[in-house]
Write a protein that holds these residues in place. Sequence first.
Motif, mmCIF file in Angstrom:
data_model
loop_
_atom_site.group_PDB
_atom_site.id
_atom_site.type_symbol
_atom_site.label_atom_id
_atom_site.label_comp_id
_atom_site.label_asym_id
_atom_site.label_seq_id
_atom_site.Cartn_x
_atom_site.Cartn_y
_atom_site.Cartn_z
ATOM 1 N N ALA A 17 0.830 -1.210 0.000
ATOM 2 C CA ALA A 17 0.000 0.000 0.000
ATOM 3 C C ALA A 17 0.864 1.259 0.000
ATOM 4 C CB ALA A 17 -0.935 -0.011 1.205
ATOM 5 N N SER A 18 1.997 1.225 0.701
ATOM 6 C CA SER A 18 2.883 2.396 0.711
ATOM 7 C C SER A 18 3.463 2.646 -0.675
ATOM 8 C CB SER A 18 4.014 2.194 1.731
ATOM 9 O OG SER A 18 3.519 2.167 3.053
ATOM 10 N N ILE A 19 3.861 1.569 -1.363
ATOM 11 C CA ILE A 19 4.345 1.719 -2.741
ATOM 12 C C ILE A 19 3.241 2.303 -3.609
ATOM 13 C CG2 ILE A 19 5.102 0.474 -4.811
ATOM 14 C CD1 ILE A 19 6.508 -1.511 -2.931
ATOM 15 N N GLY A 20 2.026 1.762 -3.446
ATOM 16 C CA GLY A 20 0.904 2.243 -4.244
ATOM 17 C C GLY A 20 0.615 3.710 -4.037
ATOM 18 N N ILE A 21 0.603 4.151 -2.783
ATOM 19 C CA ILE A 21 0.353 5.565 -2.484
ATOM 20 C C ILE A 21 1.464 6.433 -3.087
ATOM 21 C CG2 ILE A 21 0.235 7.291 -0.651
ATOM 22 C CD1 ILE A 21 -1.017 5.097 1.131
ATOM 23 N N GLY A 22 2.720 5.991 -2.898
ATOM 24 C CA GLY A 22 3.845 6.762 -3.411
ATOM 25 C C GLY A 22 3.818 6.913 -4.916
ATOM 26 N N LEU A 23 3.550 5.818 -5.629
ATOM 27 C CA LEU A 23 3.526 5.869 -7.095
ATOM 28 C C LEU A 23 2.319 6.651 -7.608
ATOM 29 C CD1 LEU A 23 4.634 2.232 -8.061
ATOM 30 C CD2 LEU A 23 6.031 4.314 -7.947
ATOM 31 N N THR A 24 1.179 6.450 -6.975
ATOM 32 C CA THR A 24 -0.025 7.179 -7.386
ATOM 33 C C THR A 24 0.171 8.678 -7.221
ATOM 34 O OG1 THR A 24 -1.458 5.310 -6.784
ATOM 35 C CG2 THR A 24 -2.495 7.469 -6.965
ATOM 36 N N THR A 25 0.807 9.052 -6.125
ATOM 37 C CA THR A 25 1.097 10.470 -5.872
ATOM 38 C C THR A 25 1.983 11.059 -6.964
ATOM 39 O OG1 THR A 25 0.921 10.134 -3.482
ATOM 40 C CG2 THR A 25 2.103 12.095 -4.222
ATOM 41 N N TRP A 28 1.536 7.858 -11.416
ATOM 42 C CA TRP A 28 1.540 6.552 -12.070
ATOM 43 C C TRP A 28 0.123 5.974 -12.113
ATOM 44 C CZ3 TRP A 28 6.151 2.805 -11.871
ATOM 45 C CH2 TRP A 28 7.358 3.503 -11.942
ATOM 46 N N ARG A 29 -0.115 5.141 -13.122
ATOM 47 C CA ARG A 29 -1.370 4.381 -13.196
ATOM 48 C C ARG A 29 -1.162 3.089 -12.415
ATOM 49 N NH1 ARG A 29 -2.116 3.506 -19.344
ATOM 50 N NH2 ARG A 29 0.165 3.517 -19.187
ATOM 51 N N VAL A 30 -1.812 3.002 -11.266
ATOM 52 C CA VAL A 30 -1.578 1.892 -10.343
ATOM 53 C C VAL A 30 -2.882 1.192 -10.007
ATOM 54 C CG1 VAL A 30 -0.690 1.234 -8.068
ATOM 55 C CG2 VAL A 30 0.384 3.124 -9.326
ATOM 56 N N THR A 31 -2.846 -0.131 -10.039
ATOM 57 C CA THR A 31 -3.948 -0.928 -9.504
ATOM 58 C C THR A 31 -3.385 -1.799 -8.386
ATOM 59 O OG1 THR A 31 -3.580 -2.677 -11.162
ATOM 60 C CG2 THR A 31 -5.194 -0.968 -11.696
ATOM 61 N N ILE A 32 -4.256 -2.184 -7.468
ATOM 62 C CA ILE A 32 -3.785 -2.966 -6.318
ATOM 63 C C ILE A 32 -4.833 -4.008 -5.951
ATOM 64 C CG2 ILE A 32 -4.712 -1.356 -4.589
ATOM 65 C CD1 ILE A 32 -2.068 -1.895 -2.975
ATOM 66 N N ALA A 33 -4.363 -5.178 -5.557
ATOM 67 C CA ALA A 33 -5.262 -6.267 -5.188
ATOM 68 C C ALA A 33 -4.700 -7.004 -3.981
ATOM 69 C CB ALA A 33 -5.431 -7.241 -6.357
ATOM 70 N N SER A 45 -9.180 2.640 -0.930
ATOM 71 C CA SER A 45 -9.837 3.829 -0.383
ATOM 72 C C SER A 45 -8.837 4.879 0.091
ATOM 73 C CB SER A 45 -10.765 3.439 0.768
ATOM 74 O OG SER A 45 -10.024 2.994 1.901
ATOM 75 N N ILE A 46 -7.603 4.467 0.418
ATOM 76 C CA ILE A 46 -6.599 5.443 0.885
ATOM 77 C C ILE A 46 -5.663 5.889 -0.231
ATOM 78 C CG2 ILE A 46 -6.672 4.579 3.260
ATOM 79 C CD1 ILE A 46 -4.042 3.108 2.739
ATOM 80 N N GLY A 47 -5.984 5.506 -1.474
ATOM 81 C CA GLY A 47 -5.220 6.008 -2.609
ATOM 82 C C GLY A 47 -4.018 5.194 -3.006
ATOM 83 N N ALA A 48 -4.017 3.894 -2.645
ATOM 84 C CA ALA A 48 -2.886 3.038 -3.005
ATOM 85 C C ALA A 48 -3.020 2.434 -4.390
ATOM 86 C CB ALA A 48 -2.739 1.912 -1.973
ATOM 87 N N GLY A 49 -4.145 2.674 -5.065
ATOM 88 C CA GLY A 49 -4.365 2.130 -6.404
ATOM 89 C C GLY A 49 -5.832 1.824 -6.606
ATOM 90 N N GLY A 50 -6.180 1.523 -7.852
ATOM 91 C CA GLY A 50 -7.564 1.213 -8.167
ATOM 92 C C GLY A 50 -7.747 -0.252 -8.489
ATOM 93 N N ALA A 51 -8.928 -0.571 -9.019
ATOM 94 C CA ALA A 51 -9.229 -1.939 -9.435
ATOM 95 C C ALA A 51 -8.665 -2.156 -10.835
ATOM 96 C CB ALA A 51 -10.734 -2.170 -9.429
ATOM 97 N N ARG A 52 -8.186 -3.358 -11.096
ATOM 98 C CA ARG A 52 -7.597 -3.655 -12.396
ATOM 99 C C ARG A 52 -8.679 -3.893 -13.431
ATOM 100 N NH1 ARG A 52 -5.726 -7.686 -15.509
ATOM 101 N NH2 ARG A 52 -6.566 -9.301 -14.151
ATOM 102 N N GLY A 53 -8.514 -3.276 -14.604
ATOM 103 C CA GLY A 53 -9.437 -3.492 -15.706
ATOM 104 C C GLY A 53 -8.903 -4.543 -16.668
ATOM 105 N N ARG A 54 -9.198 -4.399 -17.939
ATOM 106 C CA ARG A 54 -8.762 -5.378 -18.942
ATOM 107 C C ARG A 54 -7.315 -5.152 -19.391
ATOM 108 N NH1 ARG A 54 -13.928 -6.197 -23.073
ATOM 109 N NH2 ARG A 54 -15.416 -6.966 -21.482
ATOM 110 N N GLU A 55 -6.814 -3.948 -19.164
ATOM 111 C CA GLU A 55 -5.462 -3.622 -19.603
ATOM 112 C C GLU A 55 -4.433 -4.464 -18.848
ATOM 113 O OE1 GLU A 55 -2.790 0.434 -20.280
ATOM 114 O OE2 GLU A 55 -4.330 0.388 -18.724
ATOM 115 N N HIS A 56 -3.492 -5.055 -19.595
ATOM 116 C CA HIS A 56 -2.440 -5.844 -18.963
ATOM 117 C C HIS A 56 -1.350 -4.918 -18.424
ATOM 118 C CE1 HIS A 56 -3.243 -10.097 -20.731
ATOM 119 N NE2 HIS A 56 -4.359 -9.462 -20.421
ATOM 120 N N GLN A 126 2.392 4.644 4.275
ATOM 121 C CA GLN A 126 2.834 6.017 4.060
ATOM 122 C C GLN A 126 3.484 6.117 2.685
ATOM 123 O OE1 GLN A 126 4.216 6.739 8.742
ATOM 124 N NE2 GLN A 126 5.674 6.899 7.078
ATOM 125 N N GLY A 127 3.096 7.092 1.916
ATOM 126 C CA GLY A 127 3.662 7.252 0.583
ATOM 127 C C GLY A 127 5.132 7.604 0.578
#
Length: 350
Positions: A17-25, A28-33, A45-56, A126-127
């Motif tokens: 989640a920290s990597i996700g927040i940092g990159l999103t800030t 970067w286009r980030v998804t997280i699961a 919900s805290i900005g670590a990434g979104g849901a993954r779509g069809r894009e690889h 923490q980002g």
Amino acid sequence: MATTPTTHIIGAGLIGASIGIGLTTEGWRVTIADADEETQLLARSIGAGGARGREHPDLVIVATPPGVTAEVVVDALNTWPHAVVVDVASVKAPIAEVAERTGQAHRYVGSHPMAGREVSGAMAAQGDLFRARPWVLCAGQASAAAVALVMQVADALQCDVIEMDARAHDRAVARVSHAPQAAASAVAAALAPLGVDDVALAGQGLRDVTRIAASHPQMWADIARLNRTALVETIDHIVEELDEVRSSEDIGAAMTRLIDKGRQEVARIPGKHGGAKREWEAVTVIVPDEPGRLVRLLSDAAAVGVNVEDLSIEHSPRQPVGLTTLWVLPQHAAGLVAALEDGGWTVAGG
């Protein structure tokens, strides 16, 4: 500016989640699961990434518990045959060996961001967790392009990149990270026979030594299993040093030798901003446990042009005050003491 890779993070705990927040800030286009839906929802919900779509994804970051990291790395290599896969586990050689057996190791980069907290989970993310911290890259059989992609992550998070062989990394972290956890926990466990009043005698030394004893145990079980050989070798070294003190006819002389060895080695630990360690002098001030008092103390130090290099606070269990130690350059200590006393502070040491 290089184009940022579409990035998917597997594992939404503290590191993922920290990597996700940092990159999103950083845009970067980030998804997280995460396998745990509640953890996954929290991270998103805290900005670590979104849901993954069809894009690889171009880059997959595996931030799962160490015990399952190798399995998840292999699955990611198979699921996204054009993506670079990097893991952030704190043990590297066993995972690299599994990746090499897939025949796809040119797309795998082992890495280890040397940062963390005593608390775990996405809520603690923490980002800026990795800023100015070492990020080890173990390239192994990875292509230059794969390594360059992972370097973009470290650069975006403002890390200090260190390239190492995986086995050399595992031997080193056994000494600088894994064994310290075991030692801190052992010292904390030795408090068990003490009553509440006995533990209340604890000073800053015990707090410093046992700070990481609050770490989550399950993660360390995985790490110990994966890095068993290097960890046992390091613990043997520590036990031998302590046994020499325990069995010596002159325990004072043996303790002196051990402390002297420790002083020599601790001087090699990098200091502020990764530079050479410098000798600082302690100025200890009695600070009332009231809102704004610590801010005022630091402001008073700044007002006379003294930079506080480090700071520690020791609370008295029975008094509404704390001992705040300001670590400053030796040439500034006397002037700071005089200025603080003129300002009404009680200096307990310095």
